[in-house]
Design an enzyme around this catalytic site. Structure first.
Site, PDB file in Angstrom:
ATOM      1  N   SER A  39       0.592  -1.378   0.001  1.00  0.00           N
ATOM      2  CA  SER A  39      -0.069  -0.317   0.131  1.00  0.00           C
ATOM      3  C   SER A  39       0.813   1.241  -0.193  1.00  0.00           C
ATOM      4  CB  SER A  39      -1.042  -0.009   1.139  1.00  0.00           C
ATOM      5  OG  SER A  39      -0.334   0.275   2.407  1.00  0.00           O
ATOM      6  N   LYS A  98       0.246   4.704   6.761  1.00  0.00           N
ATOM      7  CA  LYS A  98      -0.171   5.751   5.545  1.00  0.00           C
ATOM      8  C   LYS A  98       0.525   7.353   5.605  1.00  0.00           C
ATOM      9  CE  LYS A  98      -3.150   2.386   4.704  1.00  0.00           C
ATOM     10  NZ  LYS A  98      -2.510   1.470   3.731  1.00  0.00           N
TER      11      LYS A  98
END
Length: 175
Positions: free
Chosen positions: A34, A80
């Site tokens: 990711s 993230k």
């Protein structure tokens, strides 16, 4: 060295180490795709230093890479990039609302590899209190030793940052 000296030293060093890791930071293994290409660009896991001390005042910037408890699974930690802060307006990719104004005490997080990321496009704005650390350095493998780069990974076509004297909401649909 006697067993007594070893035990005494361990009794002092172990608590100091535990407190230091809890306050200052720790090393974590990053798995998954990711955050490619920033982390794990070849598929091999990176090990990074996560700085807990840096989040103590809840001061974040767009582009910071952070570790947090997953909003829909508190037992899972994810990593993230912050792309929007409170007051910003984001055009989402796949969230239920096409546009979101980030509420007070929240941020918008996305993986650098947006097509393969469980992020705010799935669970919406994230409370700043879920953030546990800022990712500062890649420390393993040795060929990738470096500071984690700051990046404004979302373009102006998807993000509107309010200005202090911007009271005109007429242009909200024009970005």
């Amino acid at each position: 060295m006697t067993w007594r000296a070893i035990l005494t030293t361990s009794a002092v060093v172990a608590p100091i180490t535990a407190v230091s890791l809890d306050i200052f930071g720790y090393v974590a293994k990053v798995e998954g795709i990711s955050m490619q290409p920033t982390l794990n660009p070849t598929g091999e896991s990176d090990y990074i230093f996560l700085n807990r001390w840096a989040v103590r005042n809840y001061e974040f910037a767009r582009g910071d890479v952070v570790s947090l408890m997953c909003p829909n699974n508190p037992k899972q930690k994810i990593i993230k990039r912050i792309v929007a802060l409170e007051g910003d307006t984001v055009k989402t990719i796949s969230y239920k609302n096409r546009k979101v104004i980030i509420p007070k005490g929240h941020c918008w997080l996305e993986g650098d590899n947006r097509n393969h990321s469980l992020d705010s496009n799935y669970f919406g704005p994230v409370a700043l209190g879920l953030i546990t650390a800022k990712a500062k350095r890649i420390i393993w493998p040795p060929t990738r030793w470096k500071e984690i780069e700051f990046s404004n990974s979302i373009g102006s076509d998807r993000l509107k940052i309010p200005f202090a004297n911007d009271d005109d909401d007429d242009d909200e649909d024009n970005f």
